[in-house]
Design an enzyme around this catalytic site. Structure first.
Site, mmCIF file in Angstrom:
data_model
loop_
_atom_site.group_PDB
_atom_site.id
_atom_site.type_symbol
_atom_site.label_atom_id
_atom_site.label_comp_id
_atom_site.label_asym_id
_atom_site.label_seq_id
_atom_site.Cartn_x
_atom_site.Cartn_y
_atom_site.Cartn_z
ATOM 1 C CG HIS A 44 -2.034 -1.026 1.091
ATOM 2 N ND1 HIS A 44 -3.110 -1.085 1.930
ATOM 3 C CD2 HIS A 44 -2.218 -2.016 0.178
ATOM 4 C CE1 HIS A 44 -3.929 -2.059 1.551
ATOM 5 N NE2 HIS A 44 -3.396 -2.638 0.496
ATOM 6 C CD GLU A 46 -1.494 4.051 3.596
ATOM 7 O OE1 GLU A 46 -1.233 3.359 2.592
ATOM 8 O OE2 GLU A 46 -2.655 4.232 4.014
ATOM 9 C CB ALA A 149 -20.506 5.668 -31.135
ATOM 10 C CB ALA A 158 -27.300 2.148 -40.856
ATOM 11 C CB SER A 163 -22.769 0.503 -35.584
ATOM 12 O OG SER A 163 -22.017 -0.589 -35.133
HETATM 13 N N1 NAP Z 1 -23.079 2.624 -31.788
HETATM 14 C C1 NAP Z 1 -22.729 1.922 -30.751
HETATM 15 O O1 NAP Z 1 -22.105 2.409 -29.823
HETATM 16 C C2 NAP Z 1 -23.127 0.468 -30.701
HETATM 17 C C3 NAP Z 1 -22.618 -0.344 -29.691
HETATM 18 C C4 NAP Z 1 -23.035 -1.668 -29.634
HETATM 19 C C5 NAP Z 1 -23.970 -2.135 -30.541
HETATM 20 N N2 NAP Z 1 -24.437 -1.326 -31.519
HETATM 21 C C6 NAP Z 1 -25.426 -1.802 -32.487
HETATM 22 O O2 NAP Z 1 -26.516 -2.344 -31.767
HETATM 23 C C7 NAP Z 1 -27.132 -3.341 -32.563
HETATM 24 C C8 NAP Z 1 -27.376 -4.567 -31.702
HETATM 25 O O3 NAP Z 1 -28.382 -4.259 -30.784
HETATM 26 P P1 NAP Z 1 -28.899 -5.279 -29.701
HETATM 27 O O4 NAP Z 1 -29.855 -4.559 -28.827
HETATM 28 O O5 NAP Z 1 -29.308 -6.556 -30.350
HETATM 29 O O6 NAP Z 1 -27.544 -5.551 -28.903
HETATM 30 P P2 NAP Z 1 -27.183 -6.026 -27.451
HETATM 31 O O7 NAP Z 1 -27.877 -5.233 -26.408
HETATM 32 O O8 NAP Z 1 -25.707 -6.071 -27.416
HETATM 33 O O9 NAP Z 1 -27.692 -7.538 -27.413
HETATM 34 C C9 NAP Z 1 -29.013 -7.883 -27.184
HETATM 35 C C10 NAP Z 1 -29.034 -9.235 -26.529
HETATM 36 O O10 NAP Z 1 -28.479 -9.128 -25.228
HETATM 37 C C11 NAP Z 1 -29.117 -10.073 -24.381
HETATM 38 N N3 NAP Z 1 -29.666 -9.337 -23.260
HETATM 39 C C12 NAP Z 1 -28.913 -8.872 -22.229
HETATM 40 N N4 NAP Z 1 -29.672 -8.251 -21.333
HETATM 41 C C13 NAP Z 1 -30.938 -8.297 -21.792
HETATM 42 C C14 NAP Z 1 -32.176 -7.834 -21.284
HETATM 43 N N5 NAP Z 1 -32.264 -7.199 -20.115
HETATM 44 N N6 NAP Z 1 -33.275 -8.044 -22.018
HETATM 45 C C15 NAP Z 1 -33.207 -8.688 -23.189
HETATM 46 N N7 NAP Z 1 -32.062 -9.175 -23.715
HETATM 47 C C16 NAP Z 1 -30.937 -8.983 -23.017
HETATM 48 C C17 NAP Z 1 -30.122 -10.798 -25.216
HETATM 49 O O11 NAP Z 1 -29.415 -11.934 -25.671
HETATM 50 P P3 NAP Z 1 -30.038 -13.382 -25.939
HETATM 51 O O12 NAP Z 1 -31.182 -13.148 -26.897
HETATM 52 O O13 NAP Z 1 -28.884 -14.097 -26.539
HETATM 53 O O14 NAP Z 1 -30.460 -13.954 -24.644
HETATM 54 C C18 NAP Z 1 -30.389 -9.834 -26.324
HETATM 55 O O15 NAP Z 1 -30.833 -10.465 -27.492
HETATM 56 C C19 NAP Z 1 -26.196 -3.615 -33.726
HETATM 57 O O16 NAP Z 1 -26.733 -3.004 -34.881
HETATM 58 C C20 NAP Z 1 -24.918 -2.935 -33.320
HETATM 59 O O17 NAP Z 1 -24.214 -2.478 -34.456
HETATM 60 C C21 NAP Z 1 -24.032 -0.033 -31.622
#
Ligand code: NAP
Length: 329
Positions: A44, A46, A149, A158, A163
């Site tokens: 630590h 200190e 982002a 999109a 993304s």
């Molecule tokens: N621009 C950015 O910063 C950024 C960042 C990340 C992603 N994206 C974009 O986001 C899109 C993907 O979106 P997404 O919503 O499918 O992604 P996500 O949130 O990463 O994944 C969704 C999956 O997470 C699980 N999950 C975890 N907690 C959950 C909850 N409380 N309720 C329901 N499911 C839960 C489920 O998996 P299971 O169905 O397997 O159980 C669900 O299908 C893509 O187009 C990606 O390019 C953009």
């Protein structure tokens, strides 16, 4: 204390322990020794400062220890700092932040019981240094940063799910530097299946010495995706943010970034489990595609989630907005 804060910054921002700095002063204010904590399992601050003073041949009898965090009073991977300070003959202890840890707190009272005056002198630099760690210890769960982002119209991808890349190089570089300071990065299976991210920290284009734990949340099969390369990633087959955080806390994660996608971000925000937001906003419009968050159960303006301590920073053509969402951080 400014000096103690400055040297504390040399320690790692990740890991189960906070960054701590200590300066030992003689009765006339001369610096006799200084030390900082280099991470869990090492001395630590200190103890490092005492060793530094001894190496310099200094007698610490009646000296003052200036420490960014209240000295610990428990035996973890190392012994209690309270004992080390008392044995070294330190006469007074001043600290910048109170230790909220269940096991480690109570150092000031223990010092006073031994006849060593110990007092809190709140210091903004020391508070910034330990802010996330203190919040995680108070809550008994990792500190959560939600990062995304988006375009000006709040789209994360999109209409076709692409993304790459919403934001420019400077913004992505910044995000890699933040990754290198946290214990874990969590995404849902949707992001893994759509974007196939490596989820590694690569500031300056090279892998950082510290790599956060990569975490995939959800039940779908993501075998063969890049996140599993090199081993060590973690799958959590739950949709409950609290369960995700419990699992990460058990693995000694104190700071976690939730990097999306919208399903995960919405679930964490709805559960009130986001402490800090990092929104990288690009001057682009998409008009269609998933938005950052979905229904948060908020029906009226009065109930909107409002950030505090908001900062904004230009990163190339993009803007990073950070905000704190929970109380007491
Ligand atoms: N621009 C950015 O910063 C950024 C960042 C990340 C992603 N994206 C974009 O986001 C899109 C993907 O979106 P997404 O919503 O499918 O992604 P996500 O949130 O990463 O994944 C969704 C999956 O997470 C699980 N999950 C975890 N907690 C959950 C909850 N409380 N309720 C329901 N499911 C839960 C489920 O998996 P299971 O169905 O397997 O159980 C669900 O299908 C893509 O187009 C990606 O390019 C953009």
């Amino acid at each position: 204390m400014d000096r103690a804060v400055a040297i504390a910054h040399r320690g790692p921002a990740h890991g189960p322990n906070p960054r701590v700095g200590c300066v030992l002063l003689g009765p006339d204010g001369t610096v006799l020794g200084e030390g900082w904590h280099r991470g869990a399992g090492t001395a630590h601050a200190e103890v490092a400062a005492i060793a530094d003073a001894r190496a310099g041949g200094f007698d610490l009898t009646g000296s003052t220890a200036v420490v960014t965090l209240e000295p610990c009073n428990h035996t973890g991977r190392t012994g209690p700092c309270v004992d080390a300070l008392a044995q070294a003959g330190v006469g007074t202890v001043v600290f910048g932040v109170t230790d909220p840890g269940d096991a480690s707190s109570g150092g000031a009272a223990a010092l006073i019981r031994r006849g060593i005056p110990a007092r809190l002198e709140p210091h903004p630099g020391a508070q910034v240094l330990t802010r996330r760690w203190v919040a995680s210890m108070r809550r008994g769960r990792p500190y959560v940063i939600a990062k995304w982002a988006s375009t000006l119209d709040g789209r994360m991808a999109a209409a076709d799910g692409t993304s790459f890349w919403i934001t420019g190089e400077e913004a992505r570089e910044h995000a890699h530097r933040v990754r290198a300071e946290v214990d874990a990065i969590a995404v849902g299976t949707g992001t893994v299946l759509t974007d196939d991210p490596a989820l590694t920290a690569r500031p300056g284009g090279s892998p950082a010495a510290h790599q956060p734990l990569r975490v995939v949340v959800g039940t779908r099969d993501t075998a063969g995706r890049r996140v599993w390369e090199g081993g060590g990633a973690l799958a959590i087959a739950s949709h409950d943010p609290a369960v995700v955080l419990e699992e990460l806390w058990a693995r000694e994660a104190r700071t976690v970034i939730v990097e999306g996608g919208p399903t995960m971000l919405t679930a964490f925000l709805r559960a009130g489990l986001v402490d800090e937001v990092h929104a990288y906003i690009a001057p682009a419009l998409l008009g269609a595609g998933p938005t950052v968050v979905d229904d948060l159960g908020i029906g009226t303006m009065r109930d909107s989630l409002r950030g505090q301590a908001v900062t904004s920073e230009r990163l190339g053509a993009d803007t990073l907005i950070t905000a704190l969402l929970t109380e007491g951080v």
